[in-house]
Design a protein around this motif. Structure first.
Motif, PDB file in Angstrom:
ATOM      1  N   TRP A  42       0.828  -1.210   0.000  1.00 40.26           N
ATOM      2  CA  TRP A  42       0.000   0.000   0.000  1.00 40.26           C
ATOM      3  C   TRP A  42       0.862   1.259   0.000  1.00 40.26           C
ATOM      4  CZ3 TRP A  42      -4.696   0.782  -1.441  1.00 40.26           C
ATOM      5  CH2 TRP A  42      -5.673  -0.207  -1.295  1.00 40.26           C
ATOM      6  N   PHE A  43       1.929   1.256   0.790  1.00 45.67           N
ATOM      7  CA  PHE A  43       2.804   2.431   0.863  1.00 45.67           C
ATOM      8  C   PHE A  43       3.413   2.745  -0.505  1.00 45.67           C
ATOM      9  CE2 PHE A  43       7.142   4.107   1.292  1.00 45.67           C
ATOM     10  CZ  PHE A  43       6.875   5.318   1.923  1.00 45.67           C
ATOM     11  N   PHE A  44       3.990   1.735  -1.138  1.00 47.58           N
ATOM     12  CA  PHE A  44       4.645   1.974  -2.424  1.00 47.58           C
ATOM     13  C   PHE A  44       3.628   2.270  -3.533  1.00 47.58           C
ATOM     14  CE2 PHE A  44       8.132  -0.526  -0.369  1.00 47.58           C
ATOM     15  CZ  PHE A  44       9.065   0.502  -0.374  1.00 47.58           C
ATOM     16  N   TYR A  45       2.440   1.711  -3.425  1.00 49.43           N
ATOM     17  CA  TYR A  45       1.369   2.005  -4.386  1.00 49.43           C
ATOM     18  C   TYR A  45       0.983   3.483  -4.311  1.00 49.43           C
ATOM     19  CZ  TYR A  45      -3.451   1.865  -6.265  1.00 49.43           C
ATOM     20  OH  TYR A  45      -4.617   2.105  -6.964  1.00 49.43           O
ATOM     21  N   ILE A  46       0.778   3.964  -3.091  1.00 49.39           N
ATOM     22  CA  ILE A  46       0.393   5.368  -2.906  1.00 49.39           C
ATOM     23  C   ILE A  46       1.520   6.300  -3.334  1.00 49.39           C
ATOM     24  CG2 ILE A  46      -0.167   7.123  -1.172  1.00 49.39           C
ATOM     25  CD1 ILE A  46      -1.617   4.841   0.378  1.00 49.39           C
ATOM     26  N   MET A  47       2.753   5.966  -2.938  1.00 53.99           N
ATOM     27  CA  MET A  47       3.883   6.820  -3.302  1.00 53.99           C
ATOM     28  C   MET A  47       4.129   6.798  -4.808  1.00 53.99           C
ATOM     29  SD  MET A  47       4.476   8.195  -0.526  1.00 53.99           S
ATOM     30  CE  MET A  47       5.770   9.251  -1.181  1.00 53.99           C
ATOM     31  N   MET A  48       3.925   5.652  -5.432  1.00 53.43           N
ATOM     32  CA  MET A  48       4.059   5.573  -6.888  1.00 53.43           C
ATOM     33  C   MET A  48       3.058   6.513  -7.560  1.00 53.43           C
ATOM     34  SD  MET A  48       3.584   2.245  -9.400  1.00 53.43           S
ATOM     35  CE  MET A  48       1.819   2.142  -9.065  1.00 53.43           C
ATOM     36  N   ALA A  49       1.830   6.522  -7.053  1.00 49.13           N
ATOM     37  CA  ALA A  49       0.801   7.402  -7.611  1.00 49.13           C
ATOM     38  C   ALA A  49       1.165   8.870  -7.400  1.00 49.13           C
ATOM     39  CB  ALA A  49      -0.548   7.090  -6.966  1.00 49.13           C
ATOM     40  N   VAL A  50       1.667   9.190  -6.214  1.00 47.42           N
ATOM     41  CA  VAL A  50       2.041  10.577  -5.908  1.00 47.42           C
ATOM     42  C   VAL A  50       3.169  11.048  -6.822  1.00 47.42           C
ATOM     43  CG1 VAL A  50       3.107  12.077  -4.171  1.00 47.42           C
ATOM     44  CG2 VAL A  50       1.274  10.505  -3.509  1.00 47.42           C
ATOM     45  N   PHE A  51       4.222  10.244  -6.934  1.00 47.24           N
ATOM     46  CA  PHE A  51       5.363  10.639  -7.765  1.00 47.24           C
ATOM     47  C   PHE A  51       4.983  10.679  -9.251  1.00 47.24           C
ATOM     48  CE2 PHE A  51       8.001   8.816  -4.158  1.00 47.24           C
ATOM     49  CZ  PHE A  51       8.344  10.063  -3.663  1.00 47.24           C
ATOM     50  N   SER A  52       4.075   9.805  -9.649  1.00 48.98           N
ATOM     51  CA  SER A  52       3.616   9.815 -11.035  1.00 48.98           C
ATOM     52  C   SER A  52       2.866  11.109 -11.348  1.00 48.98           C
ATOM     53  CB  SER A  52       2.712   8.608 -11.293  1.00 48.98           C
ATOM     54  OG  SER A  52       2.231   8.612 -12.618  1.00 48.98           O
ATOM     55  N   VAL A  53       2.026  11.541 -10.426  1.00 56.39           N
ATOM     56  CA  VAL A  53       1.301  12.808 -10.614  1.00 56.39           C
ATOM     57  C   VAL A  53       2.286  13.973 -10.672  1.00 56.39           C
ATOM     58  CG1 VAL A  53      -0.275  14.447  -9.519  1.00 56.39           C
ATOM     59  CG2 VAL A  53      -0.861  12.020  -9.606  1.00 56.39           C
ATOM     60  N   LEU A  54       3.278  13.967  -9.792  1.00 60.31           N
ATOM     61  CA  LEU A  54       4.277  15.041  -9.794  1.00 60.31           C
ATOM     62  C   LEU A  54       5.074  15.045 -11.104  1.00 60.31           C
ATOM     63  CD1 LEU A  54       5.558  14.756  -6.110  1.00 60.31           C
ATOM     64  CD2 LEU A  54       4.139  16.576  -7.085  1.00 60.31           C
ATOM     65  N   ASP A  55       5.389  13.860 -11.605  1.00 61.91           N
ATOM     66  CA  ASP A  55       6.087  13.774 -12.889  1.00 61.91           C
ATOM     67  C   ASP A  55       5.205  14.303 -14.016  1.00 61.91           C
ATOM     68  OD1 ASP A  55       8.266  12.803 -14.659  1.00 61.91           O
ATOM     69  OD2 ASP A  55       6.737  11.381 -15.337  1.00 61.91           O
ATOM     70  N   ASN A  56       3.920  13.978 -13.960  1.00 61.87           N
ATOM     71  CA  ASN A  56       2.994  14.472 -14.986  1.00 61.87           C
ATOM     72  C   ASN A  56       2.825  15.988 -14.910  1.00 61.87           C
ATOM     73  OD1 ASN A  56       2.461  11.977 -16.170  1.00 61.87           O
ATOM     74  ND2 ASN A  56       0.778  11.527 -14.773  1.00 61.87           N
ATOM     75  N   LEU A  57       2.892  16.530 -13.703  1.00 61.40           N
ATOM     76  CA  LEU A  57       2.823  17.989 -13.565  1.00 61.40           C
ATOM     77  C   LEU A  57       4.049  18.647 -14.184  1.00 61.40           C
ATOM     78  CD1 LEU A  57       1.405  18.320  -9.927  1.00 61.40           C
ATOM     79  CD2 LEU A  57       0.223  18.848 -12.075  1.00 61.40           C
ATOM     80  N   ASP A  58       5.201  17.985 -14.056  1.00 59.92           N
ATOM     81  CA  ASP A  58       6.402  18.474 -14.746  1.00 59.92           C
ATOM     82  C   ASP A  58       6.200  18.461 -16.255  1.00 59.92           C
ATOM     83  OD1 ASP A  58       7.870  19.073 -12.545  1.00 59.92           O
ATOM     84  OD2 ASP A  58       9.247  17.366 -12.677  1.00 59.92           O
ATOM     85  N   MET A  59       5.585  17.384 -16.730  1.00 60.55           N
ATOM     86  CA  MET A  59       5.313  17.278 -18.164  1.00 60.55           C
ATOM     87  C   MET A  59       4.330  18.356 -18.617  1.00 60.55           C
ATOM     88  SD  MET A  59       7.055  14.802 -19.589  1.00 60.55           S
ATOM     89  CE  MET A  59       8.366  15.552 -18.609  1.00 60.55           C
ATOM     90  N   LEU A  60       3.418  18.703 -17.723  1.00 58.34           N
ATOM     91  CA  LEU A  60       2.451  19.754 -18.046  1.00 58.34           C
ATOM     92  C   LEU A  60       3.162  21.085 -18.262  1.00 58.34           C
ATOM     93  CD1 LEU A  60      -0.533  20.569 -18.343  1.00 58.34           C
ATOM     94  CD2 LEU A  60      -0.584  20.947 -15.863  1.00 58.34           C
TER      95      LEU A  60
END
Length: 231
Positions: free
Chosen positions: A159-177
């Motif tokens: 659960w921890f790594f799933y949530i953190m993966m989602a958080v970092f993925s969103v942050l990476d997508n914001l960089d792409m934005l």
């Protein structure tokens, strides 16, 4: 034992881990994938790693599909001990886990580069259903005095790594934005060896690997539970 569920479980886990490691070695040694640290789904874009990945994980996930049916059979009497809520929960969990394993087979059969939407949806379904159903299974077994500390820690880690993966993925997508003016740029343009890898992308990949290995660790804790069962 012929048709042993325990042997199938062990085979599925070993094959899955072996496939991931082999795909990583082949794809990075060829120079087609960044050695540190690739998203799992970016590795099988070329041959022979694509065939290794899809075949090995496809067989492993089909084994998981069969084990889920065995576990549901064993969970039914445990659920009856706890009442109607758990009986219904066990059935819903079985359906969700079955759907998740089928989605997993689809995920590894249709790669990210050519089928980004299908791959993304099925991967999300696989990861989410695995965690939700594993949580229910842990609770069911704990309340039947079949607790297991390794299972608990693996589930928490998952659960921890799933949530953190989602958080970092969103942050990476914001960089792409900011860079590409497109929040979904990464989904439609998977990274490769020439991609400038942000910290967020690397952390997303690291969390994904850790999450997947926590899944295998969690799954391995059912070996003794099903040791006398046949498929």
């Amino acid at each position: 034992m012929k048709n042993s569920a325990k042997l199938l479980l062990e085979f599925s886990i070993i094959l899955g881990i072996f496939t991931l490691i082999t795909t990583y070695i082949v794809s990075t040694a060829s120079g087609r994938v960044a050695p540190f640290i690739p998203i799992i789904s970016e590795m099988p874009f070329s041959e022979p790693e694509e065939s290794i990945f899809s075949t090995g994980l496809g067989i492993s996930l089909f084994g998981t599909f069969l084990i889920i049916q065995v576990l549901y059979r064993l969970f039914q009497p445990l659920a009856k001990n706890l009442g109607d809520f758990y009986v219904k929960g066990a059935r819903i969990s079985w359906i969700a886990a079955t759907v998740g394993s089928i989605c997993g087979i689809i995920t590894v059969s249709f790669n990210w580069k050519e089928f980004p939407v299908l791959h993304g949806i099925t991967a999300f379904t696989l990861f989410t259903t695995y965690l939700v159903t594993s949580t229910f299974s842990y609770d069911l077994m704990r309340k039947n005095n079949l607790d297991n500390n390794i299972r608990k820690y693996a589930l928490v880690a998952g659960w921890f790594f799933y949530i953190m993966m989602a958080v970092f993925s969103v942050l990476d997508n914001l960089d792409m934005l900011e860079e590409k003016d497109d929040f979904f740029h990464r989904m439609e343009n998977p990274p490769d060896v020439n991609t400038e890898r942000s910290v967020y992308l690397n952390l997303t990949a690291l969390c994904e690997w850790a999450m997947v290995f926590s899944f295998y660790l969690n799954f391995s804790t059912y070996r003794e539970f099903i040791k006398n069962e046949k498929i």
